[in-house]
Design an enzyme around this catalytic site. Structure first.
Site, PDB file in Angstrom:
ATOM      1  N   TYR A 279     -12.241 -16.096  -6.348  1.00 32.64           N
ATOM      2  CA  TYR A 279     -12.120 -17.266  -5.097  1.00 32.64           C
ATOM      3  C   TYR A 279     -13.974 -17.445  -4.774  1.00 32.64           C
ATOM      4  O   TYR A 279     -14.800 -16.857  -5.169  1.00 32.64           O
ATOM      5  CB  TYR A 279     -11.244 -16.779  -4.270  1.00 32.64           C
ATOM      6  CG  TYR A 279      -9.598 -16.686  -4.403  1.00 32.64           C
ATOM      7  CD1 TYR A 279      -9.352 -17.477  -5.600  1.00 32.64           C
ATOM      8  CD2 TYR A 279      -9.435 -15.311  -5.168  1.00 32.64           C
ATOM      9  CE1 TYR A 279      -7.809 -16.919  -5.830  1.00 32.64           C
ATOM     10  CE2 TYR A 279      -8.076 -14.777  -5.842  1.00 32.64           C
ATOM     11  CZ  TYR A 279      -7.154 -15.997  -5.962  1.00 32.64           C
ATOM     12  OH  TYR A 279      -6.243 -15.997  -6.811  1.00 32.64           O
TER      13      TYR A 279
ATOM     14  N   ARG B 259       1.246  -2.203  -4.409  1.00 33.95           N
ATOM     15  CA  ARG B 259       3.256  -1.693  -4.924  1.00 33.95           C
ATOM     16  C   ARG B 259       3.427  -0.668  -4.014  1.00 33.95           C
ATOM     17  O   ARG B 259       4.351  -1.038  -3.718  1.00 33.95           O
ATOM     18  CB  ARG B 259       3.273  -2.609  -5.993  1.00 33.95           C
ATOM     19  CG  ARG B 259       2.414  -3.756  -6.963  1.00 33.95           C
ATOM     20  CD  ARG B 259       2.632  -3.279  -8.318  1.00 33.95           C
ATOM     21  NE  ARG B 259       1.159  -2.622  -8.551  1.00 33.95           N
ATOM     22  CZ  ARG B 259       0.789  -1.391  -9.833  1.00 33.95           C
ATOM     23  NH1 ARG B 259       2.027  -2.132 -10.729  1.00 33.95           N
ATOM     24  NH2 ARG B 259      -0.435  -1.008  -9.897  1.00 33.95           N
TER      25      ARG B 259
HETATM   26  C1  LIG Z   1       1.802  -9.291  -5.182  1.00 29.54           C
HETATM   27  C2  LIG Z   1       0.280  -9.165  -4.561  1.00 29.54           C
HETATM   28  C3  LIG Z   1      -0.553 -10.074  -3.865  1.00 29.54           C
HETATM   29  C4  LIG Z   1      -1.852  -9.619  -4.223  1.00 29.54           C
HETATM   30  N1  LIG Z   1      -2.499 -10.731  -3.493  1.00 29.54           N
HETATM   31  C5  LIG Z   1      -3.729 -10.044  -3.120  1.00 29.54           C
HETATM   32  C6  LIG Z   1      -4.700 -11.033  -1.609  1.00 29.54           C
HETATM   33  O1  LIG Z   1      -3.779 -11.431  -1.282  1.00 29.54           O
HETATM   34  N2  LIG Z   1      -5.718 -10.462  -2.078  1.00 29.54           N
HETATM   35  C7  LIG Z   1      -6.346  -9.078  -2.455  1.00 29.54           C
HETATM   36  O2  LIG Z   1      -7.803  -8.832  -2.554  1.00 29.54           O
HETATM   37  N3  LIG Z   1      -5.410  -9.004  -3.235  1.00 29.54           N
HETATM   38  C8  LIG Z   1      -4.327  -9.410  -3.794  1.00 29.54           C
HETATM   39  N4  LIG Z   1      -4.070  -7.946  -4.268  1.00 29.54           N
HETATM   40  C9  LIG Z   1      -4.957  -6.963  -6.097  1.00 29.54           C
HETATM   41  C10 LIG Z   1      -4.291  -6.075  -4.505  1.00 29.54           C
HETATM   42  O3  LIG Z   1      -3.976  -6.038  -3.552  1.00 29.54           O
HETATM   43  C11 LIG Z   1      -4.294  -4.368  -4.888  1.00 29.54           C
HETATM   44  O4  LIG Z   1      -5.994  -5.219  -5.593  1.00 29.54           O
HETATM   45  C12 LIG Z   1      -3.532  -4.218  -6.199  1.00 29.54           C
HETATM   46  O5  LIG Z   1      -1.974  -4.567  -6.368  1.00 29.54           O
HETATM   47  C13 LIG Z   1      -3.757  -2.803  -7.591  1.00 29.54           C
HETATM   48  O6  LIG Z   1      -3.100  -2.520  -6.804  1.00 29.54           O
HETATM   49  P1  LIG Z   1      -1.507  -1.605  -6.403  1.00 29.54           P
HETATM   50  O7  LIG Z   1      -1.966  -1.228  -8.405  1.00 29.54           O
HETATM   51  O8  LIG Z   1      -1.785  -0.440  -5.630  1.00 29.54           O
HETATM   52  O9  LIG Z   1      -0.806  -2.701  -6.839  1.00 29.54           O
HETATM   53  C14 LIG Z   1      -2.195  -8.854  -4.510  1.00 29.54           C
HETATM   54  C15 LIG Z   1      -1.118  -8.051  -5.644  1.00 29.54           C
HETATM   55  C16 LIG Z   1      -0.285  -8.374  -5.531  1.00 29.54           C
HETATM   56  C17 LIG Z   1       0.797  -7.329  -5.778  1.00 29.54           C
END
Ligand SMILES: Cc1cc2nc3c(=O)[nH]c(=O)nc-3n(C[C@H](O)[C@H](O)[C@H](O)COP(=O)(O)O)c2cc1C
Length: 369
Positions: free
Chosen positions: A175, A337
């Site tokens: 971004y 998640r």
């Molecule tokens: C549905 C969804 C939306 C996300 N939106 C963003 C966001 O707006 N900004 C961001 O920096 N990362 C975003 N991410 C990445 C998460 O912040 C995070 O880094 C990623 O899900 C890994 O963590 P996890 O394995 O615990 O899910 C998003 C991830 C998911 C699953």
């Protein structure tokens, strides 16, 4: 069973004390039609605060640049009504014992023209170049670049006024801020382009202006090597380059660096310290001296891009993550998640209720509670 006590030790950053090391990762849900946080959004965040999360980072929320986003269901962080909605969010989070900061998000050239809240607005980027390296627009003037930086600061000032506890600049995943960091998208020849220090100058300018706007409120920046379009991409190919990059951010006055990885146990430079070497947050902490937030598949066995392909993930072990936190490789652990699946994830982990933790079901993206 893993001794999770290190996850539940308080952490202090400037004047902010967090009751534990668990951060809700910023996650876009696109559930704010009309641009303002609504009752459902208030309940969603308050539930995670009541569920014991130490710090909530909001979904990405847009700065006042009209080309900042591609989805009209993503909340704005400017204007009377959106800010009134955000005030309700932070009041509810505080009432539930939580702490929270907005993640300030400008999508840069990843936003396609014709989309978002203001479809006619042009997209912003350092050089009018998209993530594939194609020139699709004119390079903005220095005055426009400074206005993009000021837009983060205006939002940060509003966050402070509304009572938020910190702010995070989204400087990751390809971004706007990351497009300045990345050689492929930044071809400027003025003070915002060239060496890694110069490519970090836009972030420095944004952080410096945010500091003026927020005073003592902690400022975080999220960075990543990877781009949503290219997981193998690297802004810094070596620790030396990484040191120069994050050195600029530290000097600008940021309080913590949030290092986005898909898997928290993935070594950043395995050629240097081996397959179990430091992850990105570990290297950034070592090279910048700043606290870091680490993230990626915490409590789960597979990484998050699968979630967008409709894939679930099984419950995973926390032992190595806790061991690294205990060793001081990083300071805070962001969870994505697992917190979509279960708002009480932190309480269950703290209480040793591991048998109550459920696998991540991809349907969690379709539900909202
Ligand atoms: C549905 C969804 C939306 C996300 N939106 C963003 C966001 O707006 N900004 C961001 O920096 N990362 C975003 N991410 C990445 C998460 O912040 C995070 O880094 C990623 O899900 C890994 O963590 P996890 O394995 O615990 O899910 C998003 C991830 C998911 C699953």
């Amino acid at each position: 069973m893993t001794d999770v006590a290190p996850l539940f030790r308080p952490f202090r950053i400037r004047g902010l004390t967090l009751k534990n090391r668990i951060v809700m990762a910023p996650m876009t849900r696109a559930r704010s039609p009309g641009a303002s946080p609504n009752d459902a959004n208030v309940g969603y965040y308050a539930r995670r605060a009541a569920g014991g999360v130490g710090l909530i980072l909001s979904e990405g929320t847009h700065t006042r640049r009209k080309g900042a986003g591609n989805d009209a269901n993503v909340p704005l962080f400017w204007g009377e009504q959106p800010l009134a909605g955000w005030r309700r969010v932070i009041d509810a989070v505080h009432a539930a014992g939580g702490r929270m900061g907005p993640q300030l998000w400008h999508q840069g050239m990843r936003r396609e023209r014709g989309t978002g809240h203001f479809p006619d607005a042009p997209s912003d980027g350092p050089s009018g170049i998209n993530l594939l390296g194609e020139k699709i627009a004119d390079e903005p003037s220095e005055a426009e670049v400074l206005d993009m930086a000021q837009a983060y600061a205006d939002a940060a000032g509003d966050a402070k006024r509304l009572g938020f506890d910190c702010v995070e600049l989204h400087g990751a995943h390809g971004y706007l801020i990351d497009e300045f960091f990345w050689e492929r998208t930044n071809r400027r020849t003025d003070r915002f382009g060239g060496s890694i220090e110069k490519r970090a100058e836009f972030a420095r300018e944004a952080i410096r202006r945010c500091r003026v706007a927020v005073g003592e409120l902690p400022i975080f920046i999220r960075i990543s090597q990877w781009k949503a379009t290219d997981y193998a991409a690297k802004v810094a190919a070596s620790p030396h380059e990484l040191e120069r990059w994050v050195g600029v951010l530290a000097e600008a006055g940021v309080d913590a660096i949030h290092c986005s990885q898909r898997r928290i146990l993935e070594p950043e430079f395995p050629g240097i310290d081996g397959p179990n070497g430091l992850n990105l947050a570990g290297w950034v902490k070592k090279l910048s001296g700043l606290p870091t937030i680490s993230v990626g598949s915490v409590g789960l066995t597979s990484e998050f891009m699968g979630a967008f392909r409709g894939e679930g993930s099984s419950v995973g072990k926390l032992d190595e993550t806790v061991a690294r936190l205990e060793r001081g490789e990083f300071d805070l652990v962001a969870v994505g998640r697992a917190l979509l699946q279960d708002p009480d994830w932190a309480l269950k982990v703290e209480g040793g209720r591991h048998h109550e933790l459920r696998d991540y079901d991809a349907k969690a993206l379709q539900t909202y509670f």
